[in-house]
Enzyme design. Sequence first.
Site, PDB file in Angstrom:
ATOM      1  N   HIS A  22      67.219   7.722  61.549  1.00  0.00           N
ATOM      2  CA  HIS A  22      67.119   7.482  63.204  1.00  0.00           C
ATOM      3  C   HIS A  22      67.750   9.080  64.301  1.00  0.00           C
ATOM      4  O   HIS A  22      68.402   9.419  62.937  1.00  0.00           O
ATOM      5  CB  HIS A  22      66.781   6.687  63.589  1.00  0.00           C
ATOM      6  CG  HIS A  22      69.182   6.269  63.494  1.00  0.00           C
ATOM      7  ND1 HIS A  22      69.753   7.107  64.051  1.00  0.00           N
ATOM      8  CD2 HIS A  22      69.121   5.485  62.974  1.00  0.00           C
ATOM      9  CE1 HIS A  22      70.932   6.753  63.677  1.00  0.00           C
ATOM     10  NE2 HIS A  22      71.090   5.266  62.924  1.00  0.00           N
ATOM     11  N   GLY A  23      66.624  10.079  64.802  1.00  0.00           N
ATOM     12  CA  GLY A  23      68.156  11.077  65.727  1.00  0.00           C
ATOM     13  C   GLY A  23      69.731  10.268  65.656  1.00  0.00           C
ATOM     14  O   GLY A  23      69.378   9.616  65.826  1.00  0.00           O
ATOM     15  N   GLU A  75      70.845  -0.690  60.271  1.00  0.00           N
ATOM     16  CA  GLU A  75      72.579  -0.366  59.566  1.00  0.00           C
ATOM     17  C   GLU A  75      73.211  -1.165  58.880  1.00  0.00           C
ATOM     18  O   GLU A  75      73.393  -2.417  59.097  1.00  0.00           O
ATOM     19  CB  GLU A  75      73.315   0.805  60.525  1.00  0.00           C
ATOM     20  CG  GLU A  75      74.054   0.885  60.667  1.00  0.00           C
ATOM     21  CD  GLU A  75      74.303   2.233  59.109  1.00  0.00           C
ATOM     22  OE1 GLU A  75      73.833   1.627  57.950  1.00  0.00           O
ATOM     23  OE2 GLU A  75      73.952   3.474  59.162  1.00  0.00           O
TER      24      GLU A  75
END
Length: 251
Positions: free
Chosen positions: A9-10, A87
């Site tokens: 992800h960014g 995560e």
Amino acid sequence: MHKVVLLRHGESLWNMENRFTGWTDVDLSPKGIEEARESGKTLKAEGYTFDCAFTSVLKRAIRTLWIVLDELDRMWIPVYKSWRLNERHYGALQGLNKAETAKKYGEEQVKIWRRSVDVRPPALEKDDPRYPGFDPRYADLSEEEIPLTENLIDTINRVIPYWESTIAPTIKSGKKVLIVAHGNSLRGLVKYLDNLSKQEIMELNIPTGIPLVYELDDDLKPIRHYYLADEEKVKEKKELVENQGKIQGNS
């Protein structure tokens, strides 16, 4: 030959603030939104298209995927979300500033917590407001499945069964797959695919917002992999990730 694209992800708001994030559901920063957009533009320019996508249940990954699919004009494809792609859970470190934590415990200890394969950070208590058991998105998980903290092996042990049961058969069926996930869930997948040693995975950093392409044979063994960016950009963004655990703070 099959291709699968992995994308971290960014940049998130807590990446920007240099804080341990884990399962905390923070959104993308303005820079992260732009990174996601650039990823989509890169994939489009390189001629990539996808039949389906997999992501976590955390909004920084979901929003990155939305933005990428919007750029590709593929927002209609099936998207499968699983907590198994979340995560790594950072336990009681979640929310703490990485540089301040390094000052308190030392850079080496923070590097071990962040990068080692088998060391878990201090665990959450079950009455802690941050405990995932209070979050409705995990209502279907058993108490044993809900982590209080995780090391990389714990993360791998939930990612790989999902890869084997769901993602791999999808790839083998001929579908073009995009996986948008997180630094450690992707590190775990890369360790599995490339059969990396403990030392190799400890030194591996996956940058935000740069597509990583794996070419796989019919048994889904890697032939080669590469980032869709020039080497200098990849190196620079990997160093940003590496430096997050240092006393100097954001760099």
